[in-house]
Design an enzyme around this catalytic site. Structure first.
Site, PDB file in Angstrom:
ATOM      1  N   TYR A 262       0.852  -1.196   0.000  1.00 19.40           N
ATOM      2  CA  TYR A 262       0.000   0.000   0.000  1.00 19.40           C
ATOM      3  C   TYR A 262       0.878   1.233   0.000  1.00 19.40           C
ATOM      4  O   TYR A 262       1.478   1.564   1.016  1.00 19.40           O
ATOM      5  CB  TYR A 262      -0.941  -0.015   1.209  1.00 19.40           C
ATOM      6  CG  TYR A 262      -1.942  -1.148   1.111  1.00 19.40           C
ATOM      7  CD1 TYR A 262      -3.130  -0.987   0.417  1.00 19.40           C
ATOM      8  CD2 TYR A 262      -1.659  -2.392   1.680  1.00 19.40           C
ATOM      9  CE1 TYR A 262      -4.023  -2.032   0.280  1.00 19.40           C
ATOM     10  CE2 TYR A 262      -2.549  -3.449   1.548  1.00 19.40           C
ATOM     11  CZ  TYR A 262      -3.727  -3.260   0.845  1.00 19.40           C
ATOM     12  OH  TYR A 262      -4.606  -4.296   0.710  1.00 19.40           O
TER      13      TYR A 262
ATOM     14  N   LEU B 118       9.443  -4.667 -12.360  1.00 23.71           N
ATOM     15  CA  LEU B 118      10.640  -5.404 -12.806  1.00 23.71           C
ATOM     16  C   LEU B 118      11.007  -6.531 -11.849  1.00 23.71           C
ATOM     17  O   LEU B 118      11.944  -7.288 -12.122  1.00 23.71           O
ATOM     18  CB  LEU B 118      11.843  -4.440 -12.919  1.00 23.71           C
ATOM     19  CG  LEU B 118      12.060  -3.731 -14.254  1.00 23.71           C
ATOM     20  CD1 LEU B 118      10.896  -2.814 -14.599  1.00 23.71           C
ATOM     21  CD2 LEU B 118      13.337  -2.917 -14.235  1.00 23.71           C
TER      22      LEU B 118
ATOM     23  N   ASN C 259      -0.694  -8.383  -7.219  1.00 23.46           N
ATOM     24  CA  ASN C 259      -0.580  -7.315  -6.218  1.00 23.46           C
ATOM     25  C   ASN C 259      -0.298  -5.960  -6.863  1.00 23.46           C
ATOM     26  O   ASN C 259      -0.898  -4.942  -6.492  1.00 23.46           O
ATOM     27  CB  ASN C 259       0.521  -7.648  -5.208  1.00 23.46           C
ATOM     28  CG  ASN C 259       0.110  -8.762  -4.264  1.00 23.46           C
ATOM     29  OD1 ASN C 259      -1.085  -8.935  -3.979  1.00 23.46           O
ATOM     30  ND2 ASN C 259       1.071  -9.533  -3.787  1.00 23.46           N
TER      31      ASN C 259
ATOM     32  N   TYR D  19       9.873 -19.594 -15.098  1.00 20.48           N
ATOM     33  CA  TYR D  19      10.102 -18.226 -15.594  1.00 20.48           C
ATOM     34  C   TYR D  19       9.252 -17.958 -16.832  1.00 20.48           C
ATOM     35  O   TYR D  19       8.495 -16.988 -16.888  1.00 20.48           O
ATOM     36  CB  TYR D  19      11.583 -18.065 -15.907  1.00 20.48           C
ATOM     37  CG  TYR D  19      12.010 -16.671 -16.321  1.00 20.48           C
ATOM     38  CD1 TYR D  19      12.135 -15.645 -15.384  1.00 20.48           C
ATOM     39  CD2 TYR D  19      12.322 -16.384 -17.652  1.00 20.48           C
ATOM     40  CE1 TYR D  19      12.558 -14.373 -15.770  1.00 20.48           C
ATOM     41  CE2 TYR D  19      12.736 -15.123 -18.044  1.00 20.48           C
ATOM     42  CZ  TYR D  19      12.861 -14.117 -17.096  1.00 20.48           C
ATOM     43  OH  TYR D  19      13.276 -12.860 -17.481  1.00 20.48           O
TER      44      TYR D  19
HETATM   45  P1  NAD Z   1      17.803  -8.811 -11.598  1.00 18.03           P
HETATM   46  O1  NAD Z   1      17.738 -10.183 -11.029  1.00 18.03           O
HETATM   47  O2  NAD Z   1      19.108  -8.090 -11.541  1.00 18.03           O
HETATM   48  O3  NAD Z   1      16.707  -7.878 -10.935  1.00 18.03           O
HETATM   49  C1  NAD Z   1      15.503  -8.330 -10.395  1.00 18.03           C
HETATM   50  C2  NAD Z   1      15.245  -7.588  -9.101  1.00 18.03           C
HETATM   51  O4  NAD Z   1      13.989  -8.023  -8.558  1.00 18.03           O
HETATM   52  C3  NAD Z   1      16.305  -7.881  -8.030  1.00 18.03           C
HETATM   53  O5  NAD Z   1      16.723  -6.682  -7.438  1.00 18.03           O
HETATM   54  C4  NAD Z   1      15.576  -8.764  -7.018  1.00 18.03           C
HETATM   55  O6  NAD Z   1      16.088  -8.674  -5.711  1.00 18.03           O
HETATM   56  C5  NAD Z   1      14.144  -8.233  -7.156  1.00 18.03           C
HETATM   57  N1  NAD Z   1      13.123  -9.169  -6.729  1.00 18.03           N
HETATM   58  C6  NAD Z   1      13.012 -10.482  -7.047  1.00 18.03           C
HETATM   59  N2  NAD Z   1      11.922 -11.010  -6.448  1.00 18.03           N
HETATM   60  C7  NAD Z   1      11.328 -10.007  -5.763  1.00 18.03           C
HETATM   61  C8  NAD Z   1      10.156  -9.935  -4.942  1.00 18.03           C
HETATM   62  N3  NAD Z   1       9.407 -11.012  -4.706  1.00 18.03           N
HETATM   63  N4  NAD Z   1       9.844  -8.738  -4.383  1.00 18.03           N
HETATM   64  C9  NAD Z   1      10.617  -7.641  -4.588  1.00 18.03           C
HETATM   65  N5  NAD Z   1      11.729  -7.666  -5.363  1.00 18.03           N
HETATM   66  C10 NAD Z   1      12.080  -8.833  -5.933  1.00 18.03           C
HETATM   67  O7  NAD Z   1      17.311  -8.913 -13.104  1.00 18.03           O
HETATM   68  P2  NAD Z   1      17.276  -7.844 -14.284  1.00 18.03           P
HETATM   69  O8  NAD Z   1      18.142  -8.354 -15.365  1.00 18.03           O
HETATM   70  O9  NAD Z   1      17.498  -6.474 -13.770  1.00 18.03           O
HETATM   71  O10 NAD Z   1      15.781  -7.991 -14.780  1.00 18.03           O
HETATM   72  C11 NAD Z   1      14.766  -7.082 -14.413  1.00 18.03           C
HETATM   73  C12 NAD Z   1      13.457  -7.495 -15.053  1.00 18.03           C
HETATM   74  O11 NAD Z   1      13.597  -7.494 -16.487  1.00 18.03           O
HETATM   75  C13 NAD Z   1      12.994  -8.884 -14.663  1.00 18.03           C
HETATM   76  O12 NAD Z   1      11.602  -8.887 -14.508  1.00 18.03           O
HETATM   77  C14 NAD Z   1      13.387  -9.734 -15.851  1.00 18.03           C
HETATM   78  O13 NAD Z   1      12.555 -10.854 -15.992  1.00 18.03           O
HETATM   79  C15 NAD Z   1      13.232  -8.752 -16.994  1.00 18.03           C
HETATM   80  N6  NAD Z   1      14.090  -9.142 -18.126  1.00 18.03           N
HETATM   81  C16 NAD Z   1      15.440  -8.928 -18.084  1.00 18.03           C
HETATM   82  C17 NAD Z   1      16.237  -9.348 -19.141  1.00 18.03           C
HETATM   83  C18 NAD Z   1      17.726  -9.125 -19.160  1.00 18.03           C
HETATM   84  O14 NAD Z   1      18.386  -9.555 -20.109  1.00 18.03           O
HETATM   85  N7  NAD Z   1      18.317  -8.456 -18.200  1.00 18.03           N
HETATM   86  C19 NAD Z   1      15.652  -9.984 -20.244  1.00 18.03           C
HETATM   87  C20 NAD Z   1      14.270 -10.197 -20.242  1.00 18.03           C
HETATM   88  C21 NAD Z   1      13.503  -9.759 -19.179  1.00 18.03           C
END
Ligand code: NAD
Ligand code: UDP
Length: 319
Positions: free
Chosen positions: A68, A77, A103, A149
């Protein structure tokens, strides 16, 4: 001083690789940024330099539980992104995509806020159409090690579109292709971080399979610009829209490039290919060009240079 065009923006996963750069860019644009993260794969180090800025706030919270807060826009993300990390606790990976999205969509509904989902090229699975356009429905295994995933992200897209149709929520769905750059987790096992660290340590470069599988790599600065442009498109544009760099390389080519750029003595070592590893991946980005006026600008060599120097620094601090 709060300016009149300053808005309050929530970034979930804001302490991760992409989230930390997004928070930094949004602050630079003059916005009020709330970073929410449970530090599962993200780290305070990625955002430590933002903590003393008056319009930056950090909240430790797991988005699988309700939240909230009061904001105008949400970038969702939160989700571990590397295969090693998302397969470490696969049930939690599905939960963050399904419960977490519900959520955040519920929050957007209560606040009438605009919400962007960081979806992925993995919704196309091991694609039989190449390159991948947004209207391709994909080729995804629903019971394999990558499914938590891939199917989690597919279900999140379904939820976004159902909230849009059912509750008129303003949504934006970005299908992100492989992105790299500083702030990637050094132990996340992704190909760019693995190869750079192995090369810098003169250790064997681990190629899974024969290295003929392809990926297309986008530098993070380009990706952040694409995400912000997408959020700012007119309300009738929801996506899904591919964001990625269409220049396609084999994994063997990536290994050779990184060995050459680091002047490394590393030799290539071939390892078994993980299950369901996609054979090819390349985004079609015509829609992003048309609707966002976006096209990636950073050449691979430039992006790799910056990423190599980031990891050199990481190694210096570790030793
Ligand atoms: P990352 O793992 O560095 O970042 C993900 C973040 O989410 C982390 O800080 C983690 O602690 C946080 N997190 C995970 N579960 C959580 C939860 N339950 N509550 C709160 N925070 C939570 O990954 P990234 O590369 O920065 O990716 C960011 C987003 O972009 C993701 O959703 C990923 O699926 C998407 N994405 C990234 C890529 C890439 O190549 N980097 C490609 C496709 C999609
Ligand atoms: N890969 C590899 N060696 C590594 C890490 C990854 O050969 O040390 C391969 C992996 O099998 C895949 C590609 O590189 O074919 C991209 O892997 P990554 O985990 O970065 O991303 P994704 O598979 O999710 O695109």
């Amino acid at each position: 001083m709060k300016s009149s065009d300053q808005i309050r923006i929530l970034v979930t996963g804001g302490a991760g690789f992409l989230g930390s750069h997004l928070c930094e860019r949004l602050l630079k644009e003059g916005h009020d940024v709330l970073c929410v993260d449970n530090f599962y794969t993200g780290t305070k180090r990625n955002i430590a330099h933002l903590l003393d800025q008056p319009y930056f706030e950090l909240l430790r919270h797991d988005i699988t539980f309700p939240l909230y807060v009061e904001v105008d826009e949400i970038y969702n993300l939160a989700c571990p992104a590397s295969p090693i990390h998302y397969q470490n606790n696969p049930v939690q990976t599905t939960k963050v995509n399904v419960h977490g999205s519900i959520n955040m969509l519920g929050l957007a509904k209560r606040l009438k806020a605009k919400i962007l989902q960081a979806s992925t090229s993995e919704v196309y699975g091991d694609p039989s159409v190449h390159p991948q356009p947004e209207n391709y429905w994909g080729n995804v295994n629903c019971i394999g090690p990558r499914s938590c995933y891939d199917e989690g992200k597919r279900c999140a897209e379904t939820l976004f579109f159902d909230y849009h149709r059912q509750h008129r929520i303003r949504i934006k769905v970005a299908r992100i292709f492989n992105t790299y750059g500083p702030n990637m987790h050094p132990d996340d096992g992704r190909v760019i971080s693995n190869f750079i660290l192995q090369a810098l340590r003169n250790e064997p470069i681990t190629i899974y399979g024969d290295g003929s599988q392809t990926r297309s790599f986008c530098y993070m600065d380009d990706m952040i610009s694409g995400l912000i442009r997408l959020m700012n498109t007119p309300d009738d544009f929801t996506g899904p829209v591919n964001l990625g760099n269409p220049i396609e390389l084999s994994i063997l080519e990536v290994a050779k490039k990184i060995i050459a750029m680091t002047g490394s003595k590393s030799k290539i070592s071939f390892k078994p290919l993980p299950a369901d590893d996609p054979k090819q991946r390349q985004p079609l980005i015509d829609l992003a060009k048309e609707k966002l006026g976006w096209t990636p600008e950073v050449p691979l060599e430039k992006g790799l240079e910056k990423t190599i120097s980031y990891f050199e620094d990481v190694l210096r601090k570790r030793n």
